[in-house]
Write a protein that holds these residues in place. Structure first.
Motif, PDB file in Angstrom:
ATOM      1  N   LEU A  56       0.818  -1.350   0.005  1.00 13.38           N
ATOM      2  CA  LEU A  56       0.142  -0.058   0.076  1.00 13.38           C
ATOM      3  C   LEU A  56       0.980   1.433   0.048  1.00 13.38           C
ATOM      4  N   VAL A  57       1.910   1.280   0.772  1.00 15.30           N
ATOM      5  CA  VAL A  57       3.137   2.407   0.552  1.00 15.30           C
ATOM      6  C   VAL A  57       4.338   1.829   0.017  1.00 15.30           C
ATOM      7  N   ILE A  58       5.089   2.828  -0.673  1.00 10.78           N
ATOM      8  CA  ILE A  58       6.470   2.392  -1.138  1.00 10.78           C
ATOM      9  C   ILE A  58       7.608   3.318  -0.422  1.00 10.78           C
ATOM     10  N   LYS A  59       8.447   2.588   0.001  1.00 13.43           N
ATOM     11  CA  LYS A  59       9.652   3.249   0.967  1.00 13.43           C
ATOM     12  C   LYS A  59      10.695   3.747  -0.199  1.00 13.43           C
ATOM     13  N   ILE A  60      10.942   5.147  -0.050  1.00  9.25           N
ATOM     14  CA  ILE A  60      11.942   5.703  -0.948  1.00  9.25           C
ATOM     15  C   ILE A  60      13.476   5.949  -0.137  1.00  9.25           C
ATOM     16  N   THR A  61      14.322   5.199  -0.783  1.00  9.35           N
ATOM     17  CA  THR A  61      15.562   5.323  -0.166  1.00  9.35           C
ATOM     18  C   THR A  61      16.478   6.155  -0.799  1.00  9.35           C
ATOM     19  N   LYS A  62      16.341   6.718  -1.571  1.00 13.00           N
ATOM     20  CA  LYS A  62      17.466   7.848  -2.288  1.00 13.00           C
ATOM     21  C   LYS A  62      16.829   9.108  -2.368  1.00 13.00           C
ATOM     22  N   GLY A  63      17.515  10.206  -2.156  1.00 11.83           N
ATOM     23  CA  GLY A  63      17.310  11.293  -2.200  1.00 11.83           C
ATOM     24  C   GLY A  63      17.003  12.025  -3.757  1.00 11.83           C
ATOM     25  N   PRO A  64      16.443  13.148  -3.942  1.00  7.79           N
ATOM     26  CA  PRO A  64      16.453  13.706  -5.127  1.00  7.79           C
ATOM     27  C   PRO A  64      17.740  13.727  -6.207  1.00  7.79           C
ATOM     28  N   ASN A  65      18.729  13.709  -5.472  1.00 12.85           N
ATOM     29  CA  ASN A  65      19.983  13.778  -6.243  1.00 12.85           C
ATOM     30  C   ASN A  65      20.438  12.357  -6.382  1.00 12.85           C
TER      31      ASN A  65
END
Length: 89
Positions: A56-65
């Motif tokens: 239901l959710v997604i983990k984001i492990t990287k920043g915008p750069n």
């Protein structure tokens, strides 16, 4: 510390999903989500991890750069969950 019933955990999870739907397509860090639903960060993180297992959710492990986060985690609503919420509204 007393345990929280499954029913209450589900209601709090619904609050998290609702908050992520409101900010969609953006993502927020665990601390920001915890502040918005007025809950402890560790408890919120455990619920987010359960929601991730349910896709239901997604983990984001990287920043915008493109840099990897060493301690932080950002979360966003999965596409399937977003579509389901969109149909309800």
């Amino acid at each position: 510390m007393p345990s929280i019933s499954k029913k209450k955990r589900n209601k709090i999870s619904e609050q998290i999903l609702s908050y992520l739907y409101e900010i969609s397509p953006d993502s927020h860090h665990t601390s920001k989500i915890a502040d918005s639903i007025v809950r402890d960060e560790e408890f919120t993180k455990s619920l987010l991890e359960e929601l991730e297992k349910s896709k239901l959710v997604i983990k984001i492990t990287k920043g915008p750069n493109g840099q990897n986060y060493s301690k932080w985690q950002r979360w966003r609503l999965s596409n399937a969950a977003f579509d389901a919420y969109k149909k309800l509204n």
